[in-house]
Design an enzyme around this catalytic site. Structure first.
Site, PDB file in Angstrom:
ATOM      1  N   CYS A 274      -1.709   1.884  -3.068  1.00 38.82           N
ATOM      2  CA  CYS A 274      -2.878   2.730  -2.698  1.00 38.82           C
ATOM      3  C   CYS A 274      -2.066   4.217  -2.915  1.00 38.82           C
ATOM      4  O   CYS A 274      -2.627   5.227  -3.400  1.00 38.82           O
ATOM      5  CB  CYS A 274      -3.279   2.530  -1.402  1.00 38.82           C
ATOM      6  SG  CYS A 274      -3.739   0.761  -0.813  1.00 38.82           S
TER       7      CYS A 274
ATOM      8  N   CYS B   7       0.781  -1.299  -0.098  1.00 36.55           N
ATOM      9  CA  CYS B   7       0.110  -0.083  -0.024  1.00 36.55           C
ATOM     10  C   CYS B   7       1.010   1.341   0.208  1.00 36.55           C
ATOM     11  O   CYS B   7       0.602   2.077  -0.893  1.00 36.55           O
ATOM     12  CB  CYS B   7      -0.907   0.037   1.172  1.00 36.55           C
ATOM     13  SG  CYS B   7      -1.850   1.486   1.383  1.00 36.55           S
TER      14      CYS B   7
ATOM     15  N   TYR C 140      -8.404  -3.676 -11.531  1.00 38.00           N
ATOM     16  CA  TYR C 140      -8.102  -2.163 -11.253  1.00 38.00           C
ATOM     17  C   TYR C 140      -6.771  -1.774 -11.284  1.00 38.00           C
ATOM     18  O   TYR C 140      -6.697  -0.507 -11.490  1.00 38.00           O
ATOM     19  CB  TYR C 140      -8.913  -1.825  -9.959  1.00 38.00           C
ATOM     20  CG  TYR C 140      -8.275  -2.468  -8.649  1.00 38.00           C
ATOM     21  CD1 TYR C 140      -8.463  -3.619  -8.039  1.00 38.00           C
ATOM     22  CD2 TYR C 140      -7.228  -1.746  -8.205  1.00 38.00           C
ATOM     23  CE1 TYR C 140      -8.064  -4.050  -7.100  1.00 38.00           C
ATOM     24  CE2 TYR C 140      -6.651  -2.269  -7.141  1.00 38.00           C
ATOM     25  CZ  TYR C 140      -6.848  -3.529  -6.566  1.00 38.00           C
ATOM     26  OH  TYR C 140      -6.253  -3.872  -5.370  1.00 38.00           O
TER      27      TYR C 140
ATOM     28  N   HIS D  83     -27.108  20.078  -0.895  1.00 41.83           N
ATOM     29  CA  HIS D  83     -27.094  20.710  -2.165  1.00 41.83           C
ATOM     30  C   HIS D  83     -26.148  21.910  -2.429  1.00 41.83           C
ATOM     31  O   HIS D  83     -25.997  22.527  -1.352  1.00 41.83           O
ATOM     32  CB  HIS D  83     -28.546  20.980  -2.441  1.00 41.83           C
ATOM     33  CG  HIS D  83     -28.809  21.799  -3.953  1.00 41.83           C
ATOM     34  ND1 HIS D  83     -28.988  20.943  -4.999  1.00 41.83           N
ATOM     35  CD2 HIS D  83     -28.949  22.862  -4.271  1.00 41.83           C
ATOM     36  CE1 HIS D  83     -28.978  21.598  -6.128  1.00 41.83           C
ATOM     37  NE2 HIS D  83     -29.246  22.880  -5.630  1.00 41.83           N
TER      38      HIS D  83
ATOM     39  N   GLU E 277      -6.337   1.607 -13.278  1.00 38.69           N
ATOM     40  CA  GLU E 277      -6.139   2.856 -12.629  1.00 38.69           C
ATOM     41  C   GLU E 277      -4.836   3.358 -13.150  1.00 38.69           C
ATOM     42  O   GLU E 277      -4.715   4.701 -13.439  1.00 38.69           O
ATOM     43  CB  GLU E 277      -6.023   2.463 -11.105  1.00 38.69           C
ATOM     44  CG  GLU E 277      -7.373   2.374 -10.438  1.00 38.69           C
ATOM     45  CD  GLU E 277      -7.235   1.911  -8.806  1.00 38.69           C
ATOM     46  OE1 GLU E 277      -8.243   2.211  -8.213  1.00 38.69           O
ATOM     47  OE2 GLU E 277      -6.063   1.648  -8.777  1.00 38.69           O
TER      48      GLU E 277
ATOM     49  N   LYS F  79      -0.274   5.358  -6.171  1.00 32.06           N
ATOM     50  CA  LYS F  79      -1.417   5.236  -7.080  1.00 32.06           C
ATOM     51  C   LYS F  79      -2.350   6.411  -6.986  1.00 32.06           C
ATOM     52  O   LYS F  79      -2.669   7.090  -8.162  1.00 32.06           O
ATOM     53  CB  LYS F  79      -2.342   3.805  -6.908  1.00 32.06           C
ATOM     54  CG  LYS F  79      -3.359   3.937  -7.773  1.00 32.06           C
ATOM     55  CD  LYS F  79      -4.548   4.264  -6.980  1.00 32.06           C
ATOM     56  CE  LYS F  79      -5.045   3.565  -5.871  1.00 32.06           C
ATOM     57  NZ  LYS F  79      -5.613   2.125  -5.992  1.00 32.06           N
TER      58      LYS F  79
ATOM     59  N   GLU G  21     -25.830  13.751  -3.148  1.00 32.81           N
ATOM     60  CA  GLU G  21     -27.514  13.939  -3.006  1.00 32.81           C
ATOM     61  C   GLU G  21     -28.341  13.156  -3.737  1.00 32.81           C
ATOM     62  O   GLU G  21     -29.403  12.897  -3.597  1.00 32.81           O
ATOM     63  CB  GLU G  21     -27.931  15.534  -2.770  1.00 32.81           C
ATOM     64  CG  GLU G  21     -27.780  16.145  -4.184  1.00 32.81           C
ATOM     65  CD  GLU G  21     -28.388  17.519  -4.431  1.00 32.81           C
ATOM     66  OE1 GLU G  21     -27.483  18.543  -4.759  1.00 32.81           O
ATOM     67  OE2 GLU G  21     -29.447  17.689  -3.765  1.00 32.81           O
TER      68      GLU G  21
END
Lengths: 122, 511
Positions: free
Chosen positions: B80, B75, B217, B486, B221, B83, B491
């Site tokens: 992670c 990681c 991924y 909002h 990615e 990346k 939302e």
């Protein structure tokens, strides 16, 4: 050849010293200025210095230890001073391996094992 | 190519182990953790909090290209963290393009310097390596930079970089050695000329025109941010993208990547990689649909065809730790225990677990609490949220639509969905065709939410909060009672009301 120490005061002198040792491992301890009696305005620096000095024999061969007085308390408190701006120092004392992200700040400098780790690890 | 050289185990070692224990009658440590990654470090630090004697072994076998890194695991060093930072670099490029519409004078064309980005990322990663070293020291966890092998169920030995033999004994042992990228060994030239994610983040020079083989991924990615920083990038996929993820969402992700500029070679697989006199790499592949053979040249070829655990050198058979014969991963029960009672496995090395940092960390902490605290809490692997950080991000929590249909039957689920347009895209004249979300719910009873899927900017930030709701068993009516903030994209989740079943147009209209 073992290690050697160089003492400097203020940012320009520090930069000149670091540049002159380019190519060798450079470790630097930044402390607040000392008065006529040799006492620093920075109490943590007073605590840290003997701890760091005791571990200097662990420095790798060819390395340089730069002992740098940053300035008086007012200069240090200025958020735009060159040490904060250019070297990204956040506190004194700071012990760092120049040119790497490896550093110890404030109370971390009180711990002999951490100082030893900084001096000896890759 | 680095030679994989293994020293034969010195016969003196097992004798030394017996002597050690015979001398003291007990093991040196309460806990030994093999592997200093997300899971291992979390477990070790937590155990140390209970005042236990803990040791961590960490060792990075250099990649075939010679890349290695410091403490922290995948990681921190090759996953992670780098990346997400490079993904951010690419997003900033898009933001600069948008900025013109918002009044900023940005000179075109934009130019990106790989080495500057790489240096910033690599420096940050190195500061994390150092941070972990300091933390272990502060928490009094003993750290060994050695590659460990079992000599008996309570003893692990290994060589330091200087060649010194080190033996460690412990009451409890946690294996957290993770995985490494796989190479397609049947493709000629794959090992000699290809790189993997282990190497990509540590490149000092730009990878240039790049081919990434794989539909994971990792592949998408990486291809995403390489495209974003302006590189000619191609993804080669043998079959479907993002296997295991909701396939409708996976298609939207790749569709967006195509419109964003990434080239796709679908239903293709490589047959060989050769080096040209120009130093470029010539890749030959077969197109399964057309039955043709094609070739092109690239500066870099990266394999993203899966990850596998490295258990060969651990010597697991010697101590009886059982692994899955297909995956090579260590078989564990709900308490992370292996087939040997005091030996545990967490993180990517464990069979059937998500290959994610947060689950490894949580499992490691809970394990330490069960071993040394008074806890009996097991790790809950249900409803783990996750996000794919492609140029248009995909975040999800809970079941995919396919999994929900399989588990409950299509008559028993309701899928609410919507195509929406982020407000920020309007002025910037950005295409929002793939901005989409869906919520899979049970049709009967309280209409519990089974899964939530969101494609859009900041998908990870959007989904994180909803994961709490899913954990608490949130229902469709509860979601409808939740007032949206909002103007945001998130939302729209609280307003989902068009069902797939109705066949009605699912495009959100403005307020």
């Amino acid at each position: 050849m073992g290690w050697e120490e160089r003492q400097v005061r203020g940012y320009p002198e520090f930069v000149r010293a670091a540049q002159s040792y380019h190519g060798r491992p450079i470790f630097a301890l930044f402390c607040g200025d000392k008065d006529a009696e040799g006492r620093s305005w920075c109490p943590d620096c007073v605590t840290a210095e003997p701890v760091v000095r005791k571990e200097l024999h662990n420095l790798p061969d060819e390395s340089v230890f730069i002992y740098c007085l940053v300035g008086d308390r007012a200069y240090w408190k200025d958020p735009n001073n060159e040490f904060r701006k250019n070297l990204k120092l956040t506190g004194v004392p700071t012990l760092l391996k120049y040119g790497t992200p490896q550093k110890l700040v404030e109370e971390e400098c009180f711990k002999a094992e951490l100082v030893r780790m900084l001096f000896t690890e890759d | 190519m680095a030679a994989l050289w293994r020293r034969p185990r010195p016969p003196a070692v097992s004798g030394l182990c017996r002597t050690l224990r015979a001398l003291s009658g007990k093991n040196q440590y309460d806990l030994l953790v093999i592997g200093g990654g997300s899971g291992g470090l979390a477990c070790a630090k937590e155990a140390a909090q209970f005042g236990r004697k803990v040791a961590v072994l960490d060792y990075v076998e250099p990649s075939l290209q010679g890349t290695a890194w410091g403490l922290g695991g995948t990681c921190v060093n090759v996953g992670c963290i780098p990346k997400k930072l490079m993904h951010q670099a690419a997003l900033l490029g898009s933001a600069l393009k948008d900025a013109q519409h918002y009044g900023w004078n940005i000179s075109q064309p934009l130019h990106h310097t790989w080495s500057m980005m790489a240096q910033g990322v690599q420096n940050y990663v190195k500061s994390l390596n150092w941070g972990h070293r300091v933390q272990l020291q502060e928490k009094k966890v003993k750290y060994f930079n050695i590659k460990g092998s079992f000599s008996d169920p309570h003893t692990v030995h290994g060589l330091t970089k200087a060649g010194k033999e080190t033996v460690v004994t412990a009451d409890n042992i946690v294996i957290a050695t993770g995985g490494r990228p796989k190479y397609p060994t049947h493709v000629a030239g794959a090992l000699e000329y290809g790189i993997t994610s282990d190497d990509l983040f540590w490149l000092k020079e730009s990878p240039g025109k790049t081919l990434i083989v794989g539909a994971s991924y990792v592949s998408l990615e990486c291809a995403g941010f390489l495209t974003g920083i302006g590189l000619d990038t191609t993804v080669m996929m043998r079959s479907i993208p993002l296997r295991g993820f909701d396939q409708q969402m996976a298609s939207l992700v790749t569709e967006h990547m195509e419109s964003y500029g990434t080239k796709f070679l679908k239903r293709c697989f490589p047959t060989k990689v050769e080096k040209l006199k120009s130093n470029k790499l010539q890749v030959t592949w077969k197109n399964a649909d057309l039955g043709t053979e094609e070739t092109d040249s690239f500066n870099t070829v990266m394999w993203a065809v899966g990850r596998a655990p490295d258990t060969k050198t651990l010597n697991l058979e010697t101590v009886g730790v059982k692994t899955n014969s297909e995956t090579g991963k260590i078989i564990v029960d709900a308490s992370e225990a292996t087939s040997v009672p005091h030996i545990y496995a967490i993180g990517d090395i464990a069979e059937g677990r998500p290959e994610l940092t947060p689950t490894a960390i949580a499992a490691g902490k809970l394990l330490a609490q069960r071993l040394f605290g008074q806890s009996s809490e097991l790790m809950d692997y249900d409803n783990v949220p996750t996000t794919v950080f492609t140029p248009l991000e995909y975040g999800c929590v809970g079941l995919s639509e396919e999994a929900a249909v399989q588990r409950h039957g299509s008559d028993n689920i309701e899928v609410y969905h919507a195509y929406y347009k982020p407000l920020e895209f309007t002025v910037a004249e950005r295409d929002a065709t793939q901005c989409y979300m869906k919520m899979v719910c049970l049709r009967e009873g309280e209409q519990r939410i089974l899964g939530l899927h969101f494609i859009g900017p900041n998908a990870g930030e959007v989904i994180q909060g909803f994961a709490l709701g899913i954990k608490c068993g949130a229902t469709y009516p509860q979601m409808m009672k939740t007032v949206g903030i909002h103007p945001t994209c998130a939302e729209e989740v609280t307003k989902l009301h068009i069902t797939k079943r109705s066949g009605l147009d699912a495009t959100v209209t403005g307020c």
